[in-house]
Design an enzyme around this catalytic site. Structure first.
Site, PDB file in Angstrom:
ATOM      1  N   GLU A 196       4.219 -17.579  -6.147  1.00  0.00           N
ATOM      2  CA  GLU A 196       5.474 -17.134  -5.530  1.00  0.00           C
ATOM      3  C   GLU A 196       6.480 -18.246  -5.304  1.00  0.00           C
ATOM      4  O   GLU A 196       7.681 -18.051  -5.505  1.00  0.00           O
ATOM      5  CB  GLU A 196       5.201 -16.429  -4.187  1.00  0.00           C
ATOM      6  CG  GLU A 196       4.659 -15.024  -4.310  1.00  0.00           C
ATOM      7  CD  GLU A 196       3.159 -14.966  -4.511  1.00  0.00           C
ATOM      8  OE1 GLU A 196       2.533 -16.040  -4.708  1.00  0.00           O
ATOM      9  OE2 GLU A 196       2.607 -13.865  -4.457  1.00  0.00           O
TER      10      GLU A 196
ATOM     11  N   ALA B 254       3.353  -8.703  -7.991  1.00  0.00           N
ATOM     12  CA  ALA B 254       4.297  -7.641  -7.642  1.00  0.00           C
ATOM     13  C   ALA B 254       5.296  -7.557  -8.791  1.00  0.00           C
ATOM     14  O   ALA B 254       5.538  -8.549  -9.489  1.00  0.00           O
ATOM     15  CB  ALA B 254       5.010  -8.003  -6.353  1.00  0.00           C
TER      16      ALA B 254
ATOM     17  N   GLY C 298       0.860 -10.932  -6.008  1.00  0.00           N
ATOM     18  CA  GLY C 298       0.357  -9.700  -5.391  1.00  0.00           C
ATOM     19  C   GLY C 298      -0.987  -9.248  -5.972  1.00  0.00           C
ATOM     20  O   GLY C 298      -1.746  -8.540  -5.303  1.00  0.00           O
TER      21      GLY C 298
ATOM     22  N   GLU D 213      -3.489 -11.298  -4.184  1.00  0.00           N
ATOM     23  CA  GLU D 213      -3.476 -10.798  -2.791  1.00  0.00           C
ATOM     24  C   GLU D 213      -4.225  -9.466  -2.694  1.00  0.00           C
ATOM     25  O   GLU D 213      -4.939  -9.213  -1.724  1.00  0.00           O
ATOM     26  CB  GLU D 213      -2.033 -10.648  -2.309  1.00  0.00           C
ATOM     27  CG  GLU D 213      -1.354 -12.005  -2.126  1.00  0.00           C
ATOM     28  CD  GLU D 213       0.109 -11.875  -1.756  1.00  0.00           C
ATOM     29  OE1 GLU D 213       0.871 -11.334  -2.587  1.00  0.00           O
ATOM     30  OE2 GLU D 213       0.487 -12.295  -0.658  1.00  0.00           O
TER      31      GLU D 213
HETATM   32  N1  COA Z   1       6.476  -8.278 -12.760  1.00  0.00           N
HETATM   33  C1  COA Z   1       7.090  -7.559 -13.707  1.00  0.00           C
HETATM   34  N2  COA Z   1       6.764  -7.619 -15.005  1.00  0.00           N
HETATM   35  C2  COA Z   1       5.752  -8.443 -15.355  1.00  0.00           C
HETATM   36  C3  COA Z   1       5.061  -9.218 -14.418  1.00  0.00           C
HETATM   37  C4  COA Z   1       5.467  -9.120 -13.057  1.00  0.00           C
HETATM   38  N3  COA Z   1       4.843  -9.802 -12.084  1.00  0.00           N
HETATM   39  N4  COA Z   1       4.114  -9.944 -15.062  1.00  0.00           N
HETATM   40  C5  COA Z   1       4.223  -9.624 -16.369  1.00  0.00           C
HETATM   41  N5  COA Z   1       5.208  -8.722 -16.545  1.00  0.00           N
HETATM   42  C6  COA Z   1       5.639  -8.098 -17.802  1.00  0.00           C
HETATM   43  C7  COA Z   1       6.473  -9.044 -18.654  1.00  0.00           C
HETATM   44  O1  COA Z   1       7.816  -9.050 -18.185  1.00  0.00           O
HETATM   45  C8  COA Z   1       6.317  -8.435 -20.004  1.00  0.00           C
HETATM   46  O2  COA Z   1       7.118  -7.275 -20.087  1.00  0.00           O
HETATM   47  P1  COA Z   1       7.997  -6.989 -21.439  1.00  0.00           P
HETATM   48  O3  COA Z   1       6.976  -6.929 -22.546  1.00  0.00           O
HETATM   49  O4  COA Z   1       8.652  -5.673 -21.155  1.00  0.00           O
HETATM   50  O5  COA Z   1       8.898  -8.168 -21.551  1.00  0.00           O
HETATM   51  C9  COA Z   1       4.867  -7.960 -19.988  1.00  0.00           C
HETATM   52  O6  COA Z   1       4.527  -7.819 -18.622  1.00  0.00           O
HETATM   53  C10 COA Z   1       3.896  -8.927 -20.633  1.00  0.00           C
HETATM   54  O7  COA Z   1       4.036 -10.179 -20.005  1.00  0.00           O
HETATM   55  P2  COA Z   1       4.329 -11.554 -20.800  1.00  0.00           P
HETATM   56  O8  COA Z   1       4.990 -12.488 -19.852  1.00  0.00           O
HETATM   57  O9  COA Z   1       5.005 -11.264 -22.085  1.00  0.00           O
HETATM   58  O10 COA Z   1       2.834 -12.025 -21.107  1.00  0.00           O
HETATM   59  P3  COA Z   1       2.338 -13.516 -21.356  1.00  0.00           P
HETATM   60  O11 COA Z   1       0.951 -13.408 -21.860  1.00  0.00           O
HETATM   61  O12 COA Z   1       3.324 -14.276 -22.162  1.00  0.00           O
HETATM   62  O13 COA Z   1       2.311 -14.198 -19.892  1.00  0.00           O
HETATM   63  C11 COA Z   1       1.858 -14.272 -17.510  1.00  0.00           C
HETATM   64  C12 COA Z   1       1.449 -13.748 -18.912  1.00  0.00           C
HETATM   65  C13 COA Z   1       0.965 -13.621 -16.470  1.00  0.00           C
HETATM   66  C14 COA Z   1       1.674 -15.803 -17.478  1.00  0.00           C
HETATM   67  C15 COA Z   1       3.339 -13.944 -17.265  1.00  0.00           C
HETATM   68  O14 COA Z   1       3.538 -12.560 -17.530  1.00  0.00           O
HETATM   69  C16 COA Z   1       3.823 -14.221 -15.863  1.00  0.00           C
HETATM   70  O15 COA Z   1       4.039 -15.365 -15.513  1.00  0.00           O
HETATM   71  N6  COA Z   1       4.015 -13.162 -15.041  1.00  0.00           N
HETATM   72  C17 COA Z   1       4.540 -13.285 -13.710  1.00  0.00           C
HETATM   73  C18 COA Z   1       3.513 -13.825 -12.772  1.00  0.00           C
HETATM   74  C19 COA Z   1       4.081 -13.996 -11.388  1.00  0.00           C
HETATM   75  O16 COA Z   1       4.912 -14.836 -11.125  1.00  0.00           O
HETATM   76  N7  COA Z   1       3.591 -13.166 -10.453  1.00  0.00           N
HETATM   77  C20 COA Z   1       3.969 -13.244  -9.083  1.00  0.00           C
HETATM   78  C21 COA Z   1       5.046 -12.291  -8.757  1.00  0.00           C
HETATM   79  S1  COA Z   1       5.556 -12.465  -7.090  1.00  0.00           S
END
Ligand code: COA
Length: 260
Positions: A135, A66, A112, A115
């Site tokens: 989460e 999400a 999400g 999910e």
């Molecule tokens: N919500 C909002 N933005 C998200 C996102 C999320 N769940 N997951 C990734 N993004 C965004 C990042 O903020 C980044 O945006 P920016 O370039 O404007 O800063 C972009 O997507 C790329 O992500 P980034 O984190 O730079 O890529 P990465 O390869 O370094 O890492 C992940 C990849 C998936 C490990 C990391 O993005 C992450 O941990 N995301 C969140 C996962 C999460 O906790 N999801 C559950 C949400 S309840």
């Protein structure tokens, strides 16, 4: 009809729906959830489509969760509403769709995103995929059905561990857990989904919709799955598809299902 965050195309009775926010790793915001609901509703009503494949755009992610930026400042009331609305509009909606939905997991499927994949009827993953429910690492719990569907798919103990550790598992591990049915290369992911989708599309759409209902019923506490199966089984006997399917079998020819 065109959408801002979702792409779709239809080929040979299979619709491909692609979540298209690659710069945000296809994170689900309010708009994406609404658009997915609309596009999938339209496809459900389209008699030319028999199977839906749901995937994410880009090479990196199916859906990375999400959109955290959208709910970071929500109150208890708003948080509860977010989960309830999302479940109704997208997750329960897909699970109960009358047409099969296959998740083509092409990279990160987190929170999400996992999910959403779990709400689909089954899952196929590319070998670079990573899955998890992180989460609790953000101080929340999965709110789009993850606490219910993950144990259904992988068993209670594994679900507890995945949710409590917030850790990601590999595609191979997900296959061992029964979370995904097949693992393939990135290039072969959609072709494999289409191959399986085309097998499905030879079968009776009405019987398939009843099968979805009956299988789902077994996982609802308020509904007896066996009773639902008996009702659905009986209802099949009143359909043109059943008449054609059984007649074609007896006449030793391929069935041409009328879809009614
Ligand atoms: N919500 C909002 N933005 C998200 C996102 C999320 N769940 N997951 C990734 N993004 C965004 C990042 O903020 C980044 O945006 P920016 O370039 O404007 O800063 C972009 O997507 C790329 O992500 P980034 O984190 O730079 O890529 P990465 O390869 O370094 O890492 C992940 C990849 C998936 C490990 C990391 O993005 C992450 O941990 N995301 C969140 C996962 C999460 O906790 N999801 C559950 C949400 S309840």
């Amino acid at each position: 009809m065109s959408y801002k965050t979702v792409l779709f195309k239809i080929n040979d009775s299979i619709a491909t729906v692609t979540i298209n926010r690659p710069n945000k790793l296809n994170a689900l915001n309010k708009e994406t959830i609404q658009e997915l609901h609309e596009v999938i509703s339209d496809i459900e009503d389209n008699p030319d489509v028999k199977v839906i494949v749901l995937t994410g755009s880009g090479e990196k992610a199916f859906v990375a969760g999400a959109d955290i930026s959208e709910f970071a400042d929500f109150s208890e009331k708003k948080g509860k509403k977010l989960a309830a609305k999302g479940q109704e509009l997208l997750f329960d909606f897909i699970e109960r769709l009358s047409k099969p939905v296959i998740a083509a997991i092409n990279g990160f499927a987190l929170g999400g995103g996992l999910e959403l994949a779990m709400a689909c009827h089954f899952r196929i993953a590319s070998d670079n995929s990573k899955m998890g429910l992180p989460e609790v690492s953000l101080g929340v719990i999965p709110g789009y059905g993850g606490t219910q569907r993950l144990p259904q798919l992988v068993g209670k103990g594994r679900a507890m561990e995945m949710i409590m550790t917030a850790a990601m598992i590999t595609a191979e591990q997900a296959k061992n857990y029964g979370l995904v049915n097949h693992v393939t290369s990135q290039e072969e992911l959609l072709p494999l989904c289409y191959k399986i989708g085309s097998k499905i599309s030879n079968n009776s759409p009405v019987a398939i919709s009843y099968a979805i209902k009956a299988i789902n019923a077994g996982f609802m506490n308020t509904v007896n799955g066996y009773e639902q199966e008996i009702d659905a089984f009986g209802a099949c006997f009143g359909t043109g598809d059943f008449a054609e399917g059984t007649t074609a079998f007896l006449e030793k020819r391929k069935a041409e299902f009328p879809g009614s």
